[in-house]
Design a protein around this motif. Structure first.
Motif, PDB file in Angstrom:
ATOM      1  N   GLY A 167       0.829  -1.245  -0.005  1.00 53.15           N
ATOM      2  CA  GLY A 167       0.016  -0.136   0.073  1.00 53.15           C
ATOM      3  C   GLY A 167       0.838   0.926  -0.141  1.00 53.15           C
ATOM      4  O   GLY A 167       2.479   1.547  -0.178  1.00 53.15           O
ATOM      5  N   ARG A 168       0.184   2.876  -0.080  1.00 56.91           N
ATOM      6  CA  ARG A 168       1.066   4.130  -0.083  1.00 56.91           C
ATOM      7  C   ARG A 168       1.153   4.561   1.055  1.00 56.91           C
ATOM      8  O   ARG A 168       2.014   5.439   1.239  1.00 56.91           O
ATOM      9  N   GLY A 169       0.067   3.838   1.886  1.00 61.08           N
ATOM     10  CA  GLY A 169      -0.351   4.759   3.022  1.00 61.08           C
ATOM     11  C   GLY A 169       1.057   4.476   4.526  1.00 61.08           C
ATOM     12  O   GLY A 169       2.498   4.008   3.547  1.00 61.08           O
ATOM     13  N   PHE A 170       0.903   3.907   5.639  1.00 59.44           N
ATOM     14  CA  PHE A 170       1.918   3.294   7.150  1.00 59.44           C
ATOM     15  C   PHE A 170       2.446   1.936   6.572  1.00 59.44           C
ATOM     16  O   PHE A 170       1.372   1.494   6.300  1.00 59.44           O
ATOM     17  N   LYS A 171       3.622   1.527   6.888  1.00 60.99           N
ATOM     18  CA  LYS A 171       4.246   1.013   7.246  1.00 60.99           C
ATOM     19  C   LYS A 171       3.683   0.153   8.783  1.00 60.99           C
ATOM     20  O   LYS A 171       4.189   0.803   9.462  1.00 60.99           O
ATOM     21  N   VAL A 172       2.450  -1.036   8.072  1.00 56.92           N
ATOM     22  CA  VAL A 172       2.787  -1.698   9.473  1.00 56.92           C
ATOM     23  C   VAL A 172       3.105  -3.039   9.216  1.00 56.92           C
ATOM     24  O   VAL A 172       2.766  -3.718   8.734  1.00 56.92           O
ATOM     25  N   VAL A 173       3.713  -4.258  10.104  1.00 59.47           N
ATOM     26  CA  VAL A 173       3.913  -5.587  10.471  1.00 59.47           C
ATOM     27  C   VAL A 173       2.556  -5.936  11.089  1.00 59.47           C
ATOM     28  O   VAL A 173       2.199  -5.323  12.338  1.00 59.47           O
ATOM     29  N   LEU A 174       2.686  -6.724  10.542  1.00 57.05           N
ATOM     30  CA  LEU A 174       1.555  -7.375  11.426  1.00 57.05           C
ATOM     31  C   LEU A 174       2.062  -9.157  11.115  1.00 57.05           C
ATOM     32  O   LEU A 174       2.095  -9.332  11.328  1.00 57.05           O
ATOM     33  N   VAL A 175       1.929  -8.898  13.033  1.00 56.30           N
ATOM     34  CA  VAL A 175       2.579 -10.388  13.442  1.00 56.30           C
ATOM     35  C   VAL A 175       0.809 -11.460  13.744  1.00 56.30           C
ATOM     36  O   VAL A 175       0.512 -10.956  14.447  1.00 56.30           O
ATOM     37  N   ASP A 176       1.949 -12.955  12.478  1.00 55.61           N
ATOM     38  CA  ASP A 176       0.408 -14.339  12.390  1.00 55.61           C
ATOM     39  C   ASP A 176       0.619 -14.081  13.813  1.00 55.61           C
ATOM     40  O   ASP A 176       1.854 -15.452  13.273  1.00 55.61           O
ATOM     41  N   PHE A 177      -0.021 -15.116  14.623  1.00 54.40           N
ATOM     42  CA  PHE A 177       0.123 -15.915  15.115  1.00 54.40           C
ATOM     43  C   PHE A 177      -1.841 -16.945  15.605  1.00 54.40           C
ATOM     44  O   PHE A 177      -2.058 -17.679  15.750  1.00 54.40           O
ATOM     45  N   GLY A 178      -1.774 -16.205  13.848  1.00 52.51           N
ATOM     46  CA  GLY A 178      -3.199 -16.882  13.506  1.00 52.51           C
ATOM     47  C   GLY A 178      -4.348 -15.766  12.901  1.00 52.51           C
ATOM     48  O   GLY A 178      -4.851 -16.108  12.968  1.00 52.51           O
ATOM     49  N   SER A 179      -3.550 -14.979  12.247  1.00 52.07           N
ATOM     50  CA  SER A 179      -4.574 -13.512  11.913  1.00 52.07           C
ATOM     51  C   SER A 179      -5.671 -14.401  10.463  1.00 52.07           C
ATOM     52  O   SER A 179      -5.939 -15.439   9.588  1.00 52.07           O
ATOM     53  N   LYS A 180      -6.614 -13.478  10.754  1.00 53.20           N
ATOM     54  CA  LYS A 180      -7.745 -13.799   9.825  1.00 53.20           C
ATOM     55  C   LYS A 180      -7.154 -12.387   8.808  1.00 53.20           C
ATOM     56  O   LYS A 180      -7.443 -11.329   9.219  1.00 53.20           O
ATOM     57  N   ASN A 210      11.892  -1.021   9.993  1.00 53.04           N
ATOM     58  CA  ASN A 210      11.004   0.740  10.660  1.00 53.04           C
ATOM     59  C   ASN A 210       9.749   0.933  10.335  1.00 53.04           C
ATOM     60  O   ASN A 210       9.405   1.788   9.813  1.00 53.04           O
ATOM     61  N   PRO A 211       8.862   0.090  10.731  1.00 57.51           N
ATOM     62  CA  PRO A 211       7.779  -0.037  10.645  1.00 57.51           C
ATOM     63  C   PRO A 211       6.640   1.677  11.292  1.00 57.51           C
ATOM     64  O   PRO A 211       7.527   2.006  12.662  1.00 57.51           O
ATOM     65  N   ASP A 212       5.380   1.858  11.430  1.00 58.36           N
ATOM     66  CA  ASP A 212       4.903   2.953  11.587  1.00 58.36           C
ATOM     67  C   ASP A 212       4.121   2.227  12.319  1.00 58.36           C
ATOM     68  O   ASP A 212       4.035   3.330  14.050  1.00 58.36           O
ATOM     69  N   GLY A 213       4.037   0.940  12.593  1.00 51.95           N
ATOM     70  CA  GLY A 213       2.831   0.541  13.777  1.00 51.95           C
ATOM     71  C   GLY A 213       3.177  -0.621  13.481  1.00 51.95           C
ATOM     72  O   GLY A 213       3.353  -1.649  12.688  1.00 51.95           O
ATOM     73  N   VAL A 214       2.476  -1.809  14.973  1.00 53.69           N
ATOM     74  CA  VAL A 214       2.747  -3.276  14.408  1.00 53.69           C
ATOM     75  C   VAL A 214       1.642  -3.815  15.297  1.00 53.69           C
ATOM     76  O   VAL A 214       0.449  -2.717  15.581  1.00 53.69           O
ATOM     77  N   MET A 215       0.751  -4.583  14.500  1.00 56.99           N
ATOM     78  CA  MET A 215      -0.691  -4.628  14.771  1.00 56.99           C
ATOM     79  C   MET A 215      -0.027  -6.424  15.366  1.00 56.99           C
ATOM     80  O   MET A 215       0.551  -6.812  14.249  1.00 56.99           O
ATOM     81  N   LEU A 216      -0.347  -7.029  16.733  1.00 55.35           N
ATOM     82  CA  LEU A 216      -0.485  -8.238  16.869  1.00 55.35           C
ATOM     83  C   LEU A 216      -1.971  -8.534  16.633  1.00 55.35           C
ATOM     84  O   LEU A 216      -2.546  -8.272  17.122  1.00 55.35           O
TER      85      LEU A 216
END
Length: 358
Positions: A167-180, A210-216
């Motif tokens: 995408g062209r917006g914020f860089k988000v790292v999604l940590v996949d613990f079993g993500s939907k 260098n992410p802008d945010g992290v999603m768990l």
């Protein structure tokens, strides 16, 4: 084909099998959703579980290619009162029976799901097995009691290699613990540049991106079984905004000193009322979890409770008092609905914007 469901506590339910002709064993839980069975079947958080649907008719709008929450279902089996053989919906492409045959999954229909649900509510979740009608009950019960629920469920459903959803917006790292997939969809709709990483990622590896945010993300099982996650969270806390969902919420709690406990029969369905304390507003939420944060244990941490379940007063959300970090126990991405809590993704975007301005 005649099948029966046998519980470790000795109850036997006779019915008709559907899907693949396999025996299957797992933890038996119930879901109160009236719709959303396809999303449920493909939700990685149901890894190792046999799910009983409390709504009596399941499958009446079929299965389609758009509503899957994962590519390969992790569910062990499905229990329904009545399975619809002839769905009626313009999006339908196959029946549940056809899907289960393709994915080698087993199910049973024609049993008294109300009685089964009452057993689970009164006794708590138990292990069970779907077997052939001619199986010996006592022998099956002995097998069930010796069956051990694996503690590596997160590892089994998490991605093995990182991948991107650009995408062209914020860089988000999604940590996949079993993500939907619904989480990725919501972030993508906000034009986030997403990198999905494995559950065993380290804090250094995340910060190097260098992410802008992290999603768990959400995920199955006991949060205390997820080795290394607490160390990773403590390594990024305060250095990047964090948003946790479901298992991610519990892992943040553990990392910050809170405690978790196993619920008697869990929260599973799309009709759970939650109070947003600050807004004094009730949201109807989608939930799927068997563990919860101990609200009392939050008092000794830097976490502030933000949401409470109205059915049993358990914790449903908190935010960090010092660092840019918040999380909820329920599923704001819904998939299926309701979508009352969808705004939390917008708040995550706002949190990243604020952090970047500092």
């Amino acid at each position: 084909m005649k099948k029966k469901l046998i519980l470790e506590t000795g109850e036997v339910f006779h019915g008709e099998g559907f899907g693949a002709n396999w025996e299957t064993v797992g933890e038996v839980v119930f879901n109160t959703g009236m719709t959303g069975y396809q999303e449920l079947i493909s939700d990685p958080s149901y890894c190792g579980q046999i799910v009983c649907m409390t709504y009596p008719l399941i499958g009446n709008y079929g299965v389609n290619r758009d509503d899957f929450e994962s590519i390969e279902p992790a569910i062990k089996g499905l229990i329904v009162r009545e399975l619809c053989d002839f769905p009626s919906n313009f999006r339908s492409q196959m029946t549940i029976d056809e899907l289960f045959k393709k994915k080698n999954l087993s199910g049973i229909q024609g049993i008294d799901t109300r009685k089964l649900t009452r057993i689970l509510r009164n006794r708590g979740v138990v292990k069970g097995k779907i077997v052939d009608e001619n199986s010996n009950d006592e022998e099956v019960i002995r097998q069930i009691k010796t069956f051990e629920i694996h503690t590596n469920q997160v590892e089994s459903v998490s991605t093995k290699t990182a991948y991107a959803a650009p995408g062209r917006g914020f860089k988000v790292v999604l940590v996949d613990f079993g993500s939907k997939l619904g989480i990725i969809r919501e972030l993508s709709q906000r034009d986030c540049d997403i990198t999905v990483v494995s559950q065993d990622v380290t804090a250094d590896e995340i910060l190097m991106m260098n992410p802008d945010g992290v999603m768990l993300s959400n995920g199955p099982g006991n949060p205390e079984d997820v080795k290394g996650a607490q160390e990773m969270i403590n390594g990024i806390l305060g250095k990047v905004p964090i948003f946790g969902i479901c298992l991610g919420h519990q892992l943040i709690g553990l990392a910050c000193g809170a405690k978790t406990f196993k619920l008697k029969f869990g929260h599973r369905g799309g009709n759970h009322p939650v109070l947003d304390i600050a807004k004094n507003r009730v949201e109807i939420t989608a939930q799927n979890h068997g563990y919860a944060i101990d609200s009392e244990s939050l008092k000794n941490t830097d976490l502030e409770e933000t949401h409470i379940a109205l059915n049993d007063k358990t914790n449903e959300g908190f935010k960090h008092k010092i660092h840019p970090c918040f999380s909820v126990q329920y599923h704001p991405e819904a998939s299926p609905g309701p979508e009352d809590a969808n705004y939390l993704f917008d708040e995550f975007i706002e949190l990243m914007e604020e952090f970047k301005r500092k």
